[in-house]
Design a protein around this motif. Structure first.
Motif: not given
Lengths: 147, 147
Positions: A118-130, B93-102, B127-133
């Motif tokens: 969890f980060v900031d209360g968001n559930k993280v399931t995938e991580r992509h680092l470029y 900063h990193a980006h978090f994409k919610c797979t539910s609401c987008g 550096r590019h960091l993308y999280l999903k969940g």
DNA sequence: TTCTCTGCAAACGCTTTGCACGGAT
DNA sequence: ATCCGTGCAAAGCGTTTGCAGAGAA
């Protein structure tokens, strides 16, 4: 030759196990993805295999890549806009793209932050680092010092 | 109104300072990118601004975004294949994409590993960091517990 | 036979390019 | 008059879709 045959056999078993009918095209595409570390684009896969499978069509390459992604055995990477690259799933790792030679290199991810569920209360399931920059080979070539 | 005018003035100064002629279209596009936290696509930018600038063309949106990227004041994000989103440059900063609401949410990067200038001998410049969940709002909605 | 896979051709959608008009200096 | 920004229309390009034929079960 024996080595190749056992490799093909292993791929065949793996695809079967994942519920994917191991057709010749699928075998060759997956073999290409899992053996090389080149993170090829769909176009590169096509142009590589067309030499040995002259009837191969791009449609089949796309169909196969989409099927593999749906089954979760292959991941599409969009490190740069406008080109999707593919790799067989292994353990989590980061990608480094050299802006000089264009090489894409797998890197370890050494960071507890990136294991958080969890980060900031968001559930993280995938991580992509470029990461992007200049690879060690290019730095040597240009006489720059690493580290 | 005063607030908006000073905001426009600030954007105008900023663009000038970056060597970009602050035309009306450019002003509005940059203002949209720097104010909202919506990480819009080119299409969304077009559809938002066309209401107020009826003559706006998509070509201008693309021209402007490409110009901004070349000047380094805007970044294109390809969190998902086949859609490029844009944001004004701020701190890393990193980006978090919610797979539910987008929704796409900015996240802090709390990781010394991602500050390293060299990894495996490769010089890192981007550096590019993308999280999903699932974002916290969606988790609440579905009665899931965070943390 | 039936079902799946393949591959050609066409369609699609996002982005870029060519080019002419218009505004600013 | 010159330069730059805009925006229409067309082209470009990667990817998907429609569909018919081949192949396996």
């Amino acid at each position: 030759m024996q080595g190749q045959e056992t490799s093909i056999e292993a791929v065949k078993n793996y695809l079967n196990q994942k519920g994917i009918n191991p057709s010749y095209q699928r075998l060759r595409i997956f073999e290409l993805l899992s053996s090389g570390k080149n993170h090829p684009t769909a176009d590169l896969i096509y142009n590589t295999l067309i030499r040995e499978i002259p009837t191969l069509s791009k449609t089949t390459v796309y169909n196969t890549l989409n099927l593999f992604q749906k089954r979760g055995i292959v991941t599409g990477l969009t490190i740069d806009e406008n080109e999707v690259r593919y790799e067989a799933n292994t353990k989590p790792h980061a990608h480094f793209k050299c802006t000089s030679c264009g090489a894409i290199i797998d890197m370890p991810i050494d960071c507890p932050y990136l294991a958080e569920k969890f980060v900031d209360g968001n559930k993280v399931t995938e991580r992509h680092l470029y990461l992007k920059g200049i690879c060690s080979a290019c730095m040597k070539m240009y006489g720059m010092t690493g580290q």
